[in-house]
Design a protein around this motif. Structure first.
Motif, short mmCIF file in Angstrom:
data_model
loop_
_atom_site.label_atom_id
_atom_site.label_comp_id
_atom_site.label_asym_id
_atom_site.label_seq_id
_atom_site.Cartn_x
_atom_site.Cartn_y
_atom_site.Cartn_z
N ASP A 61 -27.43 106.96 78.79
CA ASP A 61 -26.05 107.29 79.13
C ASP A 61 -25.78 107.27 80.64
O ASP A 61 -24.63 107.28 81.07
CB ASP A 61 -25.68 108.69 78.60
N ASP A 120 -19.94 120.04 80.43
CA ASP A 120 -19.10 119.69 79.29
C ASP A 120 -17.72 120.24 79.58
O ASP A 120 -17.46 121.43 79.39
CB ASP A 120 -19.65 120.30 77.99
N GLU A 155 -11.04 119.97 77.25
CA GLU A 155 -9.97 118.97 77.21
C GLU A 155 -9.04 119.13 78.42
O GLU A 155 -8.57 120.22 78.69
CB GLU A 155 -9.17 119.14 75.91
N SER A 186 -18.05 110.76 84.97
CA SER A 186 -18.08 110.79 83.50
C SER A 186 -19.23 109.94 82.97
O SER A 186 -19.53 108.88 83.52
CB SER A 186 -16.78 110.26 82.91
N LYS A 220 -20.75 107.28 80.29
CA LYS A 220 -20.12 106.06 79.78
C LYS A 220 -19.25 106.31 78.55
O LYS A 220 -18.13 105.83 78.48
CB LYS A 220 -21.20 105.03 79.41
N ASP A 221 -19.79 106.99 77.56
CA ASP A 221 -19.11 107.10 76.27
C ASP A 221 -18.49 108.47 76.02
O ASP A 221 -18.12 108.77 74.88
CB ASP A 221 -20.10 106.78 75.14
N ALA A 222 -18.39 109.31 77.05
CA ALA A 222 -17.85 110.66 76.82
C ALA A 222 -17.07 111.11 78.06
O ALA A 222 -17.66 111.56 79.04
CB ALA A 222 -19.00 111.63 76.53
N ASP A 223 -15.76 110.98 78.00
CA ASP A 223 -14.92 111.32 79.15
C ASP A 223 -15.05 112.78 79.57
O ASP A 223 -14.89 113.09 80.74
CB ASP A 223 -13.44 111.03 78.83
N ASN A 224 -15.31 113.67 78.62
CA ASN A 224 -15.36 115.10 78.94
C ASN A 224 -16.76 115.60 79.25
O ASN A 224 -16.97 116.79 79.43
CB ASN A 224 -14.74 115.93 77.81
N LYS A 225 -17.73 114.69 79.29
CA LYS A 225 -19.10 115.05 79.67
C LYS A 225 -19.37 114.35 80.99
O LYS A 225 -19.30 113.12 81.07
CB LYS A 225 -20.09 114.62 78.60
#
Length: 169
Positions: free
Chosen positions: A70, A129, A132, A145, A147-152
């Motif tokens: 990630d 983490d 929202e 961020s 790659k695949d998780a905007d909120n992580k």
């Protein structure tokens, strides 16, 4: 001078705290002390100087697994044998104190604690983490961020050291 202290359920009025997010309120009221007793997390609170049992805000720190794929390629190569990093699991402010800079102050305080911890137990990355809508807050302070998780999001210990290290050493 502001300072965080570990949550003390005999001193701090957890039932009064309200950040507007039920899950975070409940964590503070029910889980934070239990998790600390089990050595799973540490929750730090910022007390209201006028009334120390009132909690302005809190954050929770622990360790977390790092999924190397990630991370950006450059960091994957540099930290190929690393399996864990620091985690800011929660960070929030009581609604009565919002908009006064306490969120930024708590974030910097959490990063200082993690930087100091990394000098004893090495780990290269801090992860958060974000709730929202909160990712922008962390990005302003150098978090990126996944790659695949905007909120992580993550930030390297090297970047923390470069930006706030002089405040500690």
């Amino acid at each position: 001078m502001m300072d965080t202290v570990q949550l003390d359920k005999t001193k701090h009025d957890r039932s009064r705290f309200d950040c507007g997010i039920v899950a975070l309120n409940n964590y503070l009221k029910v889980m934070a002390s239990q998790q600390a007793k089990k050595d799973n997390t540490r929750t730090f609170v910022l007390e209201d100087k006028q009334c120390p049992e009132h909690i302005i805000g809190f954050y929770t720190l622990t360790m977390t697994a790092i999924n190397l794929p990630d991370l950006p390629g450059k960091l994957q190569k540099k930290h190929h044998s690393v399996t864990s990093g620091g985690l800011i699991a929660r960070l929030t402010i009581d609604h009565r104190y919002k908009g006064q800079g306490f969120g930024e102050w708590l974030l910097v305080d959490a990063l200082k604690k993690l930087l100091i911890a990394s000098e004893t137990i090495a780990f290269p990355i801090v992860i958060v983490d974000a709730k929202e809508g909160a990712a922008n807050f962390y990005e302003k302070y150098g978090f990126t961020s996944f790659k695949d998780a905007d909120n992580k999001l993550f930030i390297t210990i090297a970047d923390i050291r470069a930006s706030i290290g002089e405040l500690i050493y």
